[in-house]
Design an enzyme around this catalytic site. Structure first.
Site, PDB file in Angstrom:
ATOM      1  N   HIS A  72       0.852  -1.187   0.000  1.00  0.00           N
ATOM      2  CA  HIS A  72       0.000   0.000   0.000  1.00  0.00           C
ATOM      3  C   HIS A  72       0.887   1.235   0.000  1.00  0.00           C
ATOM      4  CE1 HIS A  72      -4.153  -1.588   1.435  1.00  0.00           C
ATOM      5  NE2 HIS A  72      -3.572  -2.435   0.603  1.00  0.00           N
ATOM      6  N   TYR A 201      -9.058   5.524   7.940  1.00  0.00           N
ATOM      7  CA  TYR A 201      -9.226   5.827   9.374  1.00  0.00           C
ATOM      8  C   TYR A 201     -10.224   6.976   9.472  1.00  0.00           C
ATOM      9  CZ  TYR A 201      -4.913   3.197  10.431  1.00  0.00           C
ATOM     10  OH  TYR A 201      -3.961   2.213  10.572  1.00  0.00           O
ATOM     11  N   PRO A 293      -3.926   0.053  18.871  1.00  0.00           N
ATOM     12  CA  PRO A 293      -3.711  -0.393  17.487  1.00  0.00           C
ATOM     13  C   PRO A 293      -3.915   0.698  16.429  1.00  0.00           C
ATOM     14  CG  PRO A 293      -5.709  -1.346  18.400  1.00  0.00           C
ATOM     15  CD  PRO A 293      -5.027  -0.651  19.510  1.00  0.00           C
ATOM     16  N   LYS A 297       1.186  -0.115  15.049  1.00  0.00           N
ATOM     17  CA  LYS A 297       2.581  -0.181  15.503  1.00  0.00           C
ATOM     18  C   LYS A 297       2.909  -1.391  16.369  1.00  0.00           C
ATOM     19  CE  LYS A 297       4.010   3.332  13.407  1.00  0.00           C
ATOM     20  NZ  LYS A 297       4.043   2.653  12.102  1.00  0.00           N
ATOM     21  N   TYR A 384       3.880   6.566   9.977  1.00  0.00           N
ATOM     22  CA  TYR A 384       3.035   5.416   9.654  1.00  0.00           C
ATOM     23  C   TYR A 384       3.849   4.301   8.982  1.00  0.00           C
ATOM     24  CZ  TYR A 384      -1.205   2.783   8.657  1.00  0.00           C
ATOM     25  OH  TYR A 384      -2.177   1.804   8.643  1.00  0.00           O
TER      26      TYR A 384
HETATM   27  P1  FAS Z   1       2.573 -11.888  21.676  1.00  0.00           P
HETATM   28  O1  FAS Z   1       1.644 -11.572  22.795  1.00  0.00           O
HETATM   29  O2  FAS Z   1       2.072 -11.931  20.282  1.00  0.00           O
HETATM   30  O3  FAS Z   1       3.261 -13.321  21.933  1.00  0.00           O
HETATM   31  C1  FAS Z   1       3.662 -13.709  23.221  1.00  0.00           C
HETATM   32  C2  FAS Z   1       3.651 -15.224  23.271  1.00  0.00           C
HETATM   33  O4  FAS Z   1       4.165 -15.643  24.546  1.00  0.00           O
HETATM   34  C3  FAS Z   1       2.246 -15.803  23.146  1.00  0.00           C
HETATM   35  O5  FAS Z   1       2.221 -16.806  22.166  1.00  0.00           O
HETATM   36  C4  FAS Z   1       1.964 -16.374  24.542  1.00  0.00           C
HETATM   37  O6  FAS Z   1       1.164 -17.535  24.498  1.00  0.00           O
HETATM   38  C5  FAS Z   1       3.357 -16.673  25.041  1.00  0.00           C
HETATM   39  N1  FAS Z   1       3.466 -16.677  26.506  1.00  0.00           N
HETATM   40  C6  FAS Z   1       2.856 -15.822  27.374  1.00  0.00           C
HETATM   41  N2  FAS Z   1       3.184 -16.158  28.640  1.00  0.00           N
HETATM   42  C7  FAS Z   1       4.028 -17.234  28.563  1.00  0.00           C
HETATM   43  C8  FAS Z   1       4.699 -18.045  29.527  1.00  0.00           C
HETATM   44  N3  FAS Z   1       4.561 -17.790  30.825  1.00  0.00           N
HETATM   45  N4  FAS Z   1       5.461 -19.069  29.087  1.00  0.00           N
HETATM   46  C9  FAS Z   1       5.606 -19.307  27.761  1.00  0.00           C
HETATM   47  N5  FAS Z   1       4.984 -18.592  26.793  1.00  0.00           N
HETATM   48  C10 FAS Z   1       4.200 -17.564  27.201  1.00  0.00           C
HETATM   49  N6  FAS Z   1      -0.865  -4.718  16.682  1.00  0.00           N
HETATM   50  C11 FAS Z   1      -0.952  -4.064  15.491  1.00  0.00           C
HETATM   51  O7  FAS Z   1       0.074  -3.628  14.973  1.00  0.00           O
HETATM   52  N7  FAS Z   1      -2.156  -3.921  14.869  1.00  0.00           N
HETATM   53  C12 FAS Z   1      -3.310  -4.438  15.400  1.00  0.00           C
HETATM   54  O8  FAS Z   1      -4.371  -4.300  14.831  1.00  0.00           O
HETATM   55  C13 FAS Z   1      -3.263  -5.131  16.619  1.00  0.00           C
HETATM   56  N8  FAS Z   1      -4.394  -5.679  17.165  1.00  0.00           N
HETATM   57  C14 FAS Z   1      -4.301  -6.339  18.347  1.00  0.00           C
HETATM   58  C15 FAS Z   1      -5.453  -6.920  18.933  1.00  0.00           C
HETATM   59  C16 FAS Z   1      -5.363  -7.591  20.157  1.00  0.00           C
HETATM   60  C17 FAS Z   1      -6.606  -8.209  20.772  1.00  0.00           C
HETATM   61  C18 FAS Z   1      -4.111  -7.697  20.827  1.00  0.00           C
HETATM   62  C19 FAS Z   1      -4.002  -8.400  22.168  1.00  0.00           C
HETATM   63  C20 FAS Z   1      -2.977  -7.126  20.258  1.00  0.00           C
HETATM   64  C21 FAS Z   1      -3.067  -6.456  19.014  1.00  0.00           C
HETATM   65  N9  FAS Z   1      -1.941  -5.891  18.418  1.00  0.00           N
HETATM   66  C22 FAS Z   1      -2.002  -5.235  17.236  1.00  0.00           C
HETATM   67  C23 FAS Z   1      -0.665  -5.965  19.055  1.00  0.00           C
HETATM   68  C24 FAS Z   1      -0.060  -7.332  18.770  1.00  0.00           C
HETATM   69  O9  FAS Z   1      -0.034  -7.532  17.383  1.00  0.00           O
HETATM   70  C25 FAS Z   1       1.293  -7.383  19.429  1.00  0.00           C
HETATM   71  O10 FAS Z   1       2.015  -6.165  19.267  1.00  0.00           O
HETATM   72  C26 FAS Z   1       2.144  -8.522  18.945  1.00  0.00           C
HETATM   73  O11 FAS Z   1       1.417  -9.720  19.083  1.00  0.00           O
HETATM   74  C27 FAS Z   1       3.422  -8.530  19.770  1.00  0.00           C
HETATM   75  O12 FAS Z   1       4.069  -9.723  19.543  1.00  0.00           O
HETATM   76  P2  FAS Z   1       4.872 -10.456  20.732  1.00  0.00           P
HETATM   77  O13 FAS Z   1       5.737  -9.452  21.395  1.00  0.00           O
HETATM   78  O14 FAS Z   1       5.473 -11.658  20.112  1.00  0.00           O
HETATM   79  O15 FAS Z   1       3.773 -10.846  21.808  1.00  0.00           O
HETATM   80  C1  PHB Z   2      -5.924  -4.472  10.940  1.00  0.00           C
HETATM   81  O1  PHB Z   2      -5.996  -4.705   9.713  1.00  0.00           O
HETATM   82  O2  PHB Z   2      -6.250  -5.320  11.800  1.00  0.00           O
HETATM   83  C2  PHB Z   2      -5.436  -3.126  11.399  1.00  0.00           C
HETATM   84  C3  PHB Z   2      -4.881  -2.253  10.468  1.00  0.00           C
HETATM   85  C4  PHB Z   2      -4.425  -1.026  10.902  1.00  0.00           C
HETATM   86  C5  PHB Z   2      -4.539  -0.671  12.241  1.00  0.00           C
HETATM   87  C6  PHB Z   2      -5.096  -1.554  13.168  1.00  0.00           C
HETATM   88  C7  PHB Z   2      -5.551  -2.788  12.739  1.00  0.00           C
HETATM   89  O3  PHB Z   2      -4.100   0.552  12.652  1.00  0.00           O
END
Ligand code: FAS
Ligand code: PHB
Length: 393
Positions: A72, A201, A293, A297, A384
């Site tokens: 994009h 957005y 979100p 980032k 961005y």
């Molecule tokens: P993660 O949380 O992805 O991974 C951590 C891992 O550690 C998990 O698999 C977990 O099971 C494991 N773990 C936890 N405790 C443990 C333990 N005690 N022992 C062993 N393993 C353990 N980011 C965006 O950029 N855009 C979005 O739209 C967006 N939407 C999101 C929506 C939700 C509901 C959430 C919760 C997050 C969202 N995020 C979004 C942020 C998300 O993408 C995180 O930034 C990303 O998953 C970060 O990756 P990790 O640091 O690997 O953490």
């Molecule tokens: C998504 O596609 O899930 C998404 C994209 C951009 C954002 C947040 C979520 O800022």
């Protein structure tokens, strides 16, 4: 068991770090408390910065991303129905972003690791970190009822905001800065075409909305909802009506709706925990920080941390540059805080915080300035697509 780097967590942070280290001949074992299927079932981010794309290629896990991801070259803001585009090519020195789901990123990293024989212990229970302030840190965990001890030289805490790594930091050693927002995001996934060719957005008097996408027939949409709302308050028909009310009319008129295949409500937080290093334990990704979100980032900050931690560990193991261990936290936090600011700004500008008409007019004025001035457009575009990674030298 013995390894050079024990990685806690098989999310994007842990898996990417494991792959990058593996390709430099540095051994790592990943301990993940859930099953691989469970990790893959989580629907999260959708936008990759250029730096994240490059790291996936460096980790030799970028082939499907390059084949199936969609580049994009811009994004649109809708200001009370008036749509304005931010041109990355023009205002971000030609950098772009890619629409490719976090689920796919995780899948590709898992497959690459399995194919190359990297050790990931799924359903590792009761993971505990020991002796993190000594030169012989250890990790214990239970697998199939048996307690296992993993000796290592360094521990990467990639286990997210509720992980054991954070809990292993001695009381008083960590300072956390945080903000909670007074609303949530109701998100749905639908097997329908995207609302537009790029993300939209929307700031609207009724509240925020976002039109995102995954593939030409898989779309992701969000609307801001009160924190007390429940999924059952939002049947699909109500969701589509509210989304259409908040996005530009010309987009709403051509929007193809359909049944939701996933629906969830997520709260919004900003938080940073400092420092990101505790002896031989290094935190990366959500284990150290959370962003709302709105700025896309979260995942990209996690990969940015991993890029720095990987390059520090590479120099430590290959050139004995142990001095760099002290630099990791400072280098990572430089970029983390700038992404926190951008995510906070996007959230502050685009969401409805109150019924105060003055506050809404100030938002509209700020958005009008940022989407019509060279300085404003450059600011949004540069942040961005992702600010440059810090050099490790
Ligand atoms: P993660 O949380 O992805 O991974 C951590 C891992 O550690 C998990 O698999 C977990 O099971 C494991 N773990 C936890 N405790 C443990 C333990 N005690 N022992 C062993 N393993 C353990 N980011 C965006 O950029 N855009 C979005 O739209 C967006 N939407 C999101 C929506 C939700 C509901 C959430 C919760 C997050 C969202 N995020 C979004 C942020 C998300 O993408 C995180 O930034 C990303 O998953 C970060 O990756 P990790 O640091 O690997 O953490
Ligand atoms: C998504 O596609 O899930 C998404 C994209 C951009 C954002 C947040 C979520 O800022």
């Amino acid at each position: 068991m013995k390894t050079q780097v024990a990685i806690i967590g098989a999310g994007p942070s842990g898996l990417l770090l494991g792959q990058l280290l593996h390709h430099q001949g540095i051994d790592a074992v990943i301990l993940e408390r859930r099953s691989a299927d469970y990790v893959l079932s989580r629907i999260r981010a959708g936008v990759l910065e250029q730096g994240t794309m490059e790291l996936m290629r460096e980790a030799k896990a970028g082939e499907r991303m390059d084949a199936e991801g969609h580049i994009h070259e811009g994004v649109s803001f809708s200001i009370n129905g008036l749509q304005r585009r931010i041109d990355f090519k023009k205002y971000a020195k030609g950098k772009t972003v890619m629409v490719y789901g976090q689920t796919e990123v995780t899948h590709d990293l898992m497959s690459a690791r399995a194919k190359e024989g990297g050790v990931t212990v799924y359903e590792a229970e009761n993971v505990q970190l020991h002796d993190i302030y000594t030169d012989k840190p250890r990790v214990t965990f239970t697998k199939d009822g048996k307690t296992v001890e993993l000796e290592c030289e360094y521990i990467a805490g990639c286990d997210g905001s509720h992980g054991v790594s954070r809990q292993s930091v001695p009381k008083g050693a960590m300072t956390t800065y945080e903000r909670t927002y007074p609303f949530g995001w109701l998100g749905i996934m639908s097997r329908t075409p995207p609302a537009d060719h790029e993300l939209i957005y929307a700031n609207h008097a009724r509240g925020f909305a976002l039109c995102s996408q995954r593939t030409p027939m898989l779309s992701r949409f969000y609307v801001q909802v009160p924190l007390e709302d429940k999924i059952e308050d939002w049947p699909d028909a109500r969701f589509w009506d509210e989304l259409k009310a908040r996005i530009p009319q010309h987009t709403a008129e051509k929007l193809v709706t359909g049944p939701s295949i996933e629906k969830s409500i997520a709260p919004l937080h900003s938080s940073v925990s400092e420092p990101m290093r505790y002896g031989r334990l290094f935190l990366a990704g959500d284990a150290a920080h959370i962003v709302p979100p709105t700025g896309a980032k979260g995942l990209n900050l996690a990969t940015g941390d991993v890029s720095i931690l990987f390059r520090v560990l590479l120099k430590v193991f290959k050139e004995n540059r142990t001095d760099l261990l002290d630099k990791y936290s400072e280098l990572a936090l430089h970029r983390v805080w700038k992404a926190e600011r951008f995510s906070w700004w996007m959230t502050s500008m685009l969401h409805k915080f109150s019924d105060d008409p003055f506050a809404h007019r100030i938002q509209l004025a700020e958005l009008d300035y940022y989407t019509t001035s060279e300085a404003g457009l450059t600011n949004i575009a540069e942040n961005y697509v992702g600010l440059p990674y810090e050099n490790v030298e």
